[in-house]
Design a protein around this motif. Sequence first.
Motif, short mmCIF file in Angstrom:
data_model
loop_
_atom_site.label_atom_id
_atom_site.label_comp_id
_atom_site.label_asym_id
_atom_site.label_seq_id
_atom_site.Cartn_x
_atom_site.Cartn_y
_atom_site.Cartn_z
N TYR A 126 0.84 -1.19 0.00
CA TYR A 126 0.00 0.00 0.00
C TYR A 126 0.87 1.24 0.00
CZ TYR A 126 -3.87 -3.03 1.46
OH TYR A 126 -4.81 -4.02 1.53
N LEU A 127 0.52 2.19 -0.88
CA LEU A 127 1.08 3.54 -0.82
C LEU A 127 0.03 4.41 -0.15
CD1 LEU A 127 3.36 5.53 -1.60
CD2 LEU A 127 2.09 5.96 -3.72
N ILE A 128 0.39 5.03 0.96
CA ILE A 128 -0.56 5.83 1.74
C ILE A 128 -0.18 7.30 1.63
CG2 ILE A 128 -1.58 6.19 4.02
CD1 ILE A 128 0.29 3.08 3.79
N ARG A 129 -1.16 8.11 1.33
CA ARG A 129 -0.95 9.55 1.28
C ARG A 129 -1.89 10.24 2.26
NH1 ARG A 129 2.29 10.04 -3.05
NH2 ARG A 129 1.90 8.79 -4.91
N PRO A 130 -1.40 11.28 2.97
CA PRO A 130 -2.26 11.96 3.94
C PRO A 130 -3.40 12.68 3.24
CG PRO A 130 -0.20 13.16 3.62
CD PRO A 130 -0.05 11.86 2.88
N GLY A 131 -4.54 12.76 3.90
CA GLY A 131 -5.68 13.48 3.34
C GLY A 131 -5.48 14.98 3.37
N ASP A 132 -6.14 15.68 2.49
CA ASP A 132 -6.06 17.14 2.45
C ASP A 132 -6.78 17.74 3.64
OD1 ASP A 132 -4.68 17.03 0.05
OD2 ASP A 132 -6.52 17.11 -1.16
N ALA A 169 -7.00 9.61 4.88
CA ALA A 169 -5.85 9.21 4.07
C ALA A 169 -6.29 8.33 2.91
CB ALA A 169 -4.84 8.46 4.94
N THR A 170 -5.54 8.39 1.82
CA THR A 170 -5.84 7.55 0.66
C THR A 170 -4.85 6.41 0.57
OG1 THR A 170 -4.47 8.93 -0.80
CG2 THR A 170 -6.80 9.51 -0.60
N SER A 185 4.26 10.94 2.48
CA SER A 185 3.94 9.66 1.86
C SER A 185 4.42 8.51 2.75
CB SER A 185 4.59 9.55 0.48
OG SER A 185 4.10 10.52 -0.40
N ARG A 186 3.72 7.40 2.65
CA ARG A 186 4.07 6.21 3.44
C ARG A 186 3.91 4.96 2.57
NH1 ARG A 186 1.58 5.29 9.34
NH2 ARG A 186 3.55 6.31 9.90
N LEU A 187 4.88 4.06 2.67
CA LEU A 187 4.79 2.77 1.99
C LEU A 187 4.69 1.67 3.04
CD1 LEU A 187 4.99 1.15 -0.71
CD2 LEU A 187 7.47 1.03 -0.29
N PHE A 188 3.68 0.80 2.87
CA PHE A 188 3.49 -0.33 3.78
C PHE A 188 3.66 -1.62 3.00
CE2 PHE A 188 0.69 -3.63 5.50
CZ PHE A 188 1.12 -3.69 6.82
N ILE A 189 4.66 -2.41 3.36
CA ILE A 189 4.89 -3.69 2.69
C ILE A 189 4.86 -4.80 3.74
CG2 ILE A 189 6.18 -2.72 0.77
CD1 ILE A 189 8.75 -3.44 2.10
N TYR A 190 4.47 -5.99 3.31
CA TYR A 190 4.27 -7.07 4.28
C TYR A 190 4.39 -8.43 3.59
CZ TYR A 190 -0.42 -7.31 2.19
OH TYR A 190 -1.47 -7.43 1.31
N SER A 191 4.64 -9.46 4.38
CA SER A 191 4.63 -10.82 3.86
C SER A 191 3.25 -11.42 4.06
CB SER A 191 5.70 -11.67 4.57
OG SER A 191 5.40 -11.81 5.95
#
Length: 267
Positions: free
Chosen positions: A153-159, A164-165, A196-202
């Motif tokens: 998931y690429l997470i972006r803060p809401g305006d 957040a999207t 911006s935030r990147l969430f990666i997981y197994s």
Amino acid sequence: EDVKAKADMESELKVAKEVQTMLLPPANLQNSHLGLASVVQFAAQCGGDWWGVLDAKDVNGSPVTILMLGDVTDHGVPSALITAAVRGGLSVVGNWVEKNAEHAIDPCWVLNHLNRAVCDSAKGRLSMTFFIAAFLHQSQKVRCANAGHPFPYLIRPGDKGGKATLKNITVAGDPLGDKITNTYTEYEELDWTKGSRLFIYSDGVIDPGIADESDAYGRKQLRKTVQAGAAMGGQGLLNRIMDERKKLMSAYPQPDDITMVIADAKV
């Protein structure tokens, strides 16, 4: 003698786990451009999950951070040996990138190199899903490539404090180690701006390993938790995911390794 042999085996496995843990970065890691938080929880004394990070520079001398997460099929000692081979491959990648800076911004080049490492080590008996992100800090872009791994998931803060999207990064390819002739050529480039935030997981995070999956912690729950915790610190969000998963899954043994990494853009 059986008791002694069992004790010796347990001691050796304990040492193996300690060595494998040494192959991982610290749980919390910071550089000038990126904040990283992680959780790694093996299902057995040794695991098949691995993540790593490599700092590099492009041909103009601008900073690049390469973030990776891989998951070998199954878990235990055989899978752990493959993660060690990949970690060794990363050292070779680091040397090549230092001498050939154009590779630093090409995640597919890294996948192609690591595919050969897994093929040579596993001989077709095991494969490894793998996700890689190359953060181009100067141009505020991130390039992502995927070898059969769960979509991050690429997470972006809401305006103005809005919701957040979340965006699934859906570029895909075959797992590493399937075929030595596999070639990885496709990556997805996305904006990587402050906040911006990147969430990666197994897949162990959402793989219940139980017959009745209605009580399991699945993809929908994970997405909901990630979005609700978008404003939290990285480690705090990871702890919340683990807590919510535990509430649903505490009655069952952990069937697979669990790894999660959050990357936060600083500038």
